[in-house]
Design a protein around this motif. Structure first.
Motif, PDB file in Angstrom:
ATOM      1  N   VAL A   8       0.840  -1.183   0.000  1.00  0.00           N
ATOM      2  CA  VAL A   8       0.000   0.000   0.000  1.00  0.00           C
ATOM      3  C   VAL A   8       0.881   1.241   0.000  1.00  0.00           C
ATOM      4  O   VAL A   8       1.585   1.503   0.952  1.00  0.00           O
ATOM      5  CB  VAL A   8      -0.936   0.013   1.224  1.00  0.00           C
ATOM      6  CG1 VAL A   8      -1.786   1.247   1.233  1.00  0.00           C
ATOM      7  CG2 VAL A   8      -1.806  -1.227   1.201  1.00  0.00           C
ATOM      8  N   GLU A  10      -0.051   4.247  -0.109  1.00  0.00           N
ATOM      9  CA  GLU A  10      -0.639   5.464   0.445  1.00  0.00           C
ATOM     10  C   GLU A  10      -0.381   5.625   1.931  1.00  0.00           C
ATOM     11  O   GLU A  10      -0.758   6.606   2.534  1.00  0.00           O
ATOM     12  CB  GLU A  10      -2.140   5.482   0.154  1.00  0.00           C
ATOM     13  CG  GLU A  10      -2.400   5.533  -1.333  1.00  0.00           C
ATOM     14  CD  GLU A  10      -3.869   5.421  -1.660  1.00  0.00           C
ATOM     15  OE1 GLU A  10      -4.679   5.886  -0.849  1.00  0.00           O
ATOM     16  OE2 GLU A  10      -4.192   4.885  -2.722  1.00  0.00           O
ATOM     17  N   LYS A  28      -6.798   6.022   6.551  1.00  0.00           N
ATOM     18  CA  LYS A  28      -7.025   5.021   5.507  1.00  0.00           C
ATOM     19  C   LYS A  28      -7.891   3.867   5.997  1.00  0.00           C
ATOM     20  O   LYS A  28      -8.619   3.264   5.231  1.00  0.00           O
ATOM     21  CB  LYS A  28      -5.695   4.478   4.975  1.00  0.00           C
ATOM     22  CG  LYS A  28      -4.818   5.504   4.273  1.00  0.00           C
ATOM     23  CD  LYS A  28      -5.492   6.178   3.106  1.00  0.00           C
ATOM     24  CE  LYS A  28      -5.746   5.227   1.946  1.00  0.00           C
ATOM     25  NZ  LYS A  28      -6.328   5.940   0.793  1.00  0.00           N
ATOM     26  N   SER A 281       1.386  -1.849   6.088  1.00  0.00           N
ATOM     27  CA  SER A 281       0.202  -1.956   5.238  1.00  0.00           C
ATOM     28  C   SER A 281      -1.049  -1.473   5.950  1.00  0.00           C
ATOM     29  O   SER A 281      -2.130  -1.506   5.388  1.00  0.00           O
ATOM     30  CB  SER A 281      -0.005  -3.402   4.783  1.00  0.00           C
ATOM     31  OG  SER A 281       1.094  -3.828   4.024  1.00  0.00           O
ATOM     32  N   LYS A 330     -15.134  -3.441  -7.481  1.00  0.00           N
ATOM     33  CA  LYS A 330     -13.703  -3.097  -7.452  1.00  0.00           C
ATOM     34  C   LYS A 330     -12.883  -4.312  -7.870  1.00  0.00           C
ATOM     35  O   LYS A 330     -13.342  -5.453  -7.762  1.00  0.00           O
ATOM     36  CB  LYS A 330     -13.292  -2.722  -6.021  1.00  0.00           C
ATOM     37  CG  LYS A 330     -14.041  -1.547  -5.435  1.00  0.00           C
ATOM     38  CD  LYS A 330     -13.432  -0.251  -5.843  1.00  0.00           C
ATOM     39  CE  LYS A 330     -13.954   0.874  -4.986  1.00  0.00           C
ATOM     40  NZ  LYS A 330     -13.893   2.157  -5.670  1.00  0.00           N
ATOM     41  N   MET A 331     -11.649  -4.060  -8.250  1.00  0.00           N
ATOM     42  CA  MET A 331     -10.738  -5.159  -8.583  1.00  0.00           C
ATOM     43  C   MET A 331     -10.409  -5.941  -7.304  1.00  0.00           C
ATOM     44  O   MET A 331     -10.332  -5.359  -6.231  1.00  0.00           O
ATOM     45  CB  MET A 331      -9.421  -4.598  -9.141  1.00  0.00           C
ATOM     46  CG  MET A 331      -9.592  -3.740 -10.357  1.00  0.00           C
ATOM     47  SD  MET A 331     -10.186  -4.686 -11.746  1.00  0.00           S
ATOM     48  CE  MET A 331      -8.712  -5.657 -12.108  1.00  0.00           C
ATOM     49  N   GLY A 333      -7.581  -7.056  -6.322  1.00  0.00           N
ATOM     50  CA  GLY A 333      -6.365  -6.504  -5.721  1.00  0.00           C
ATOM     51  C   GLY A 333      -6.674  -5.282  -4.867  1.00  0.00           C
ATOM     52  O   GLY A 333      -6.084  -5.079  -3.807  1.00  0.00           O
ATOM     53  N   TRP A 334      -7.594  -4.477  -5.325  1.00  0.00           N
ATOM     54  CA  TRP A 334      -7.993  -3.288  -4.579  1.00  0.00           C
ATOM     55  C   TRP A 334      -8.610  -3.710  -3.244  1.00  0.00           C
ATOM     56  O   TRP A 334      -8.320  -3.143  -2.193  1.00  0.00           O
ATOM     57  CB  TRP A 334      -9.010  -2.493  -5.401  1.00  0.00           C
ATOM     58  CG  TRP A 334      -9.323  -1.166  -4.811  1.00  0.00           C
ATOM     59  CD1 TRP A 334      -8.718   0.022  -5.081  1.00  0.00           C
ATOM     60  CD2 TRP A 334     -10.323  -0.894  -3.811  1.00  0.00           C
ATOM     61  NE1 TRP A 334      -9.271   1.019  -4.312  1.00  0.00           N
ATOM     62  CE2 TRP A 334     -10.251   0.489  -3.528  1.00  0.00           C
ATOM     63  CE3 TRP A 334     -11.254  -1.668  -3.124  1.00  0.00           C
ATOM     64  CZ2 TRP A 334     -11.083   1.106  -2.599  1.00  0.00           C
ATOM     65  CZ3 TRP A 334     -12.079  -1.055  -2.188  1.00  0.00           C
ATOM     66  CH2 TRP A 334     -11.992   0.320  -1.933  1.00  0.00           C
ATOM     67  N   LYS A 335      -9.429  -4.734  -3.311  1.00  0.00           N
ATOM     68  CA  LYS A 335     -10.085  -5.218  -2.086  1.00  0.00           C
ATOM     69  C   LYS A 335      -9.055  -5.794  -1.112  1.00  0.00           C
ATOM     70  O   LYS A 335      -9.154  -5.580   0.094  1.00  0.00           O
ATOM     71  CB  LYS A 335     -11.124  -6.285  -2.438  1.00  0.00           C
ATOM     72  CG  LYS A 335     -12.294  -5.753  -3.249  1.00  0.00           C
ATOM     73  CD  LYS A 335     -13.248  -6.878  -3.629  1.00  0.00           C
ATOM     74  CE  LYS A 335     -14.319  -6.377  -4.585  1.00  0.00           C
ATOM     75  NZ  LYS A 335     -15.174  -7.488  -5.089  1.00  0.00           N
ATOM     76  N   SER A 337      -6.016  -4.924  -0.636  1.00  0.00           N
ATOM     77  CA  SER A 337      -5.347  -3.803   0.041  1.00  0.00           C
ATOM     78  C   SER A 337      -6.266  -3.120   1.035  1.00  0.00           C
ATOM     79  O   SER A 337      -5.863  -2.776   2.142  1.00  0.00           O
ATOM     80  CB  SER A 337      -4.871  -2.779  -0.979  1.00  0.00           C
ATOM     81  OG  SER A 337      -3.984  -3.383  -1.869  1.00  0.00           O
ATOM     82  N   GLU A 338      -7.487  -2.933   0.612  1.00  0.00           N
ATOM     83  CA  GLU A 338      -8.468  -2.234   1.440  1.00  0.00           C
ATOM     84  C   GLU A 338      -8.633  -2.915   2.804  1.00  0.00           C
ATOM     85  O   GLU A 338      -8.587  -2.272   3.837  1.00  0.00           O
ATOM     86  CB  GLU A 338      -9.810  -2.209   0.689  1.00  0.00           C
ATOM     87  CG  GLU A 338     -10.941  -1.536   1.429  1.00  0.00           C
ATOM     88  CD  GLU A 338     -10.752  -0.045   1.594  1.00  0.00           C
ATOM     89  OE1 GLU A 338      -9.835   0.527   0.950  1.00  0.00           O
ATOM     90  OE2 GLU A 338     -11.509   0.551   2.394  1.00  0.00           O
TER      91      GLU A 338
END
Length: 478
Positions: A8, A10, A28, A281, A330-331, A333-335, A337-338
């Motif tokens: 991540v 961010e 986040k 992360s 969402k993708m 991969g996005w999930k 990370s989320e």
RNA sequence: CGGGGUGUAGCGCAGUUGGUAGCGCACGUGGUUUGGGACCAUGGGGCCGGAAGUUCGAGUCUUCUCACCCCGACCA
């Protein structure tokens, strides 16, 4: 190592800027949003859910030890606050005052409670008459206000949520017993539920609560080597009882003053969770307080049967854990990370390939280890995994704390250690506040507590070289 | 409360000698995608923290103010 890869971007890395890392995680993970009110934060649903889990567990422990919940007014008349001298001196600089009701100026101003000792005492004076009325074992869940100069989400805000227990007892022995009992409730809660190891001990006179005879504390150590006072339990003796005239008639028909305690734990513990378990992360939550224990992520969810299977799994797991399915568009991969940022202990991936083989992929948040499990033994495996993560987090936190706990025999050694490798420092103390002040001035560290478990590190005080009385945990604190 | 820093779209930022505001991400819509933060097309969004001043004209210059962040001191 793939596991070490920062996934991540961010979130600022911990060792680049710990303070920024903390702020990034808090934002986040959607725990908190800054509000338009200076120094006050909005606790968002995910953050509040953690607090609700803390509340639920602690409250059960209070009830199990015989306490009842009550609710006191949020305002305290000035005259009431003034009754106990040390107490008012300790809190007066940081109370908020209400001076008007509508357009009308109040004849007596009201403070917004910074803590409720005075209200409880006032009430106890009215309802305690006989030894038969004792003990009184009350607790309240509420928010309090302290006009802080600088604030940080969870660690220090002008308004914060907490619980404050206030008890009244017939004897000094009973009050002391209660004080230690509640300290142990806190300590056990921290280790069993939050997976945060603590040091139990007594505060020095310099650090004790305003108006208390003795303050006991549990101290924990954050990832950056700073200490966090995580819960306190105070023995008031009969000081407040004298100030508020709380007397009862004992069996021998004599009027006697009660002995009191108070103890509190706050939303600050969410800050501790972040700083003890978190990584680059994001958040890492112990399963017992995690709002979500398992997140189900369907892979290629548009394909036939995937969503159905994912939902079926979610239904099954709902019976044994707090589960959610993320079937948004969402993708994957996005999930991933989320939910890593949010510290969800276990991620369950289910895709067409898994369905074919009657399996699912479980991924641990703490180690990122992947496990392929048969759908036939899903419940058992998830239960086992959650237990294992809970246990592992405590062990890891304990190992980290121990690795950051040092000892010092001389002040030079003390200073060097605290500056080069921040953490707890165990050092001997003569008992004189002058030495405590000197240490603070020279090193920036304060006494965290005089631990119950004493060790003899040296015969001499680390500061003055005089005869050592006690071994003390020192550290820079939040 | 001291020292430092920052305020321009939800977030992160750019904006030249003063000339009427832009980029990335996010967001809406349509489509293609889906095992570690996808892509194409298209669209919406702004009293430039606030007030006063200088000027024909201020995001930009001046003064005052407010808020937030970081480091200290104080506190859970």
């Amino acid at each position: 190592m793939a596991n070490d890869k920062k996934l991540v971007e961010e979130i600022t890395s911990m060792n680049v800027d710990f303070a920024q890392w903390y702020t990034d995680v808090v934002k986040k993970a959607e725990l908190v949003e800054y509000s338009s009110v200076r120094g006050c934060m909005i606790i968002r649903p995910y953050g509040y859910a953690i607090w609700e889990n803390i509340q639920k567990d602690l409250d059960a422990r209070f009830k199990a030890t015989g306490h009842e919940n009550v609710y006191m007014p949020m305002f305290i008349p000035e005259s009431l606050l003034q009754k106990e001298k040390e107490h008012v001196e300790g809190f007066a600089p940081e109370v908020a005052w209400v001076t008007h009701g509508g357009a009308e100026k109040l004849t007596e101003k009201l403070c917004v409670r910074p803590t409720s000792e005075t209200l409880f005492c006032d009430h106890y004076a009215n309802i305690i008459h006989s030894y038969r009325d004792l003990p009184k074992l009350y607790n309240q869940w509420c928010s309090v206000v302290r006009w802080e100069k600088t604030t940080r989400p969870f660690l220090r805000t002008m308004e914060f949520l907490w619980q404050e227990g206030h008890t009244a007892h017939a004897t000094a022995e009973e009050a002391q017993e209660e004080t230690i009992k509640m300290l142990n409730v806190y300590a056990n809660f921290c280790e069993e539920v939050l997976a945060i190891p603590v040091v139990k001990g007594r505060k020095t006179d310099k650090e004790k609560f305003a108006g208390a005879k003795a303050t006991y504390t549990i101290e924990s150590l954050m990832h950056d080597g700073k200490a966090l006072q995580s819960g306190t339990s105070h023995n008031f003796g009969d000081g407040f009882a004298h100030a508020f005239d709380i007397q009862y008639t004992d069996k021998d028909n004599q009027l006697k003053y009660v002995h009191q305690t108070s103890w509190g734990m706050t939303t600050r513990m969410i800050g501790a969770l972040i700083m003890v378990h978190g990584d680059d992360s994001g958040l890492v939550l112990p399963p017992m307080v995690a709002p979500l224990q398992v997140v189900v992520i369907p892979i290629a969810q548009h394909k036939e049967g995937v969503l159905e299977k994912a939902n079926e799994i979610k239904e099954r797991l709902s019976r044994i854990a707090r589960v959610k399915i993320d079937d948004s568009d969402k993708m994957p991969g996005w999930k991933f990370s989320e939910y890593e940022m949010k510290g969800v202990p276990v991620r369950l991936e289910i895709g067409p390939k898994d369905i074919e083989k009657n399996q699912a992929v479980l991924v641990r948040r703490d180690s990122r280890e992947k496990l392929i499990v048969s759908l036939d033994e899903l419940e058992e495996k998830v239960t086992e995994l959650l237990k294992d993560i809970q246990k592992g987090l405590l062990e890891k936190a304990r190992a980290l704390r121990d690795s950051k706990t040092y000892r010092a025999v001389t002040l030079d050694e003390f200073e060097k250690t605290i500056n080069e490798t921040p953490g707890f420092i165990k050092a001997m103390w003569c008992g004189d506040q002058k030495c405590e002040d000197m240490i603070k001035e020279k090193t920036g560290a304060t006494s965290r507590c005089i631990p119950f478990e004493q060790e003899n590190i040296s015969d001499k005080c680390v500061c003055c070289g005089g005869k050592a009385e006690k071994m003390v945990f020192w550290g820079k604190a939040y």
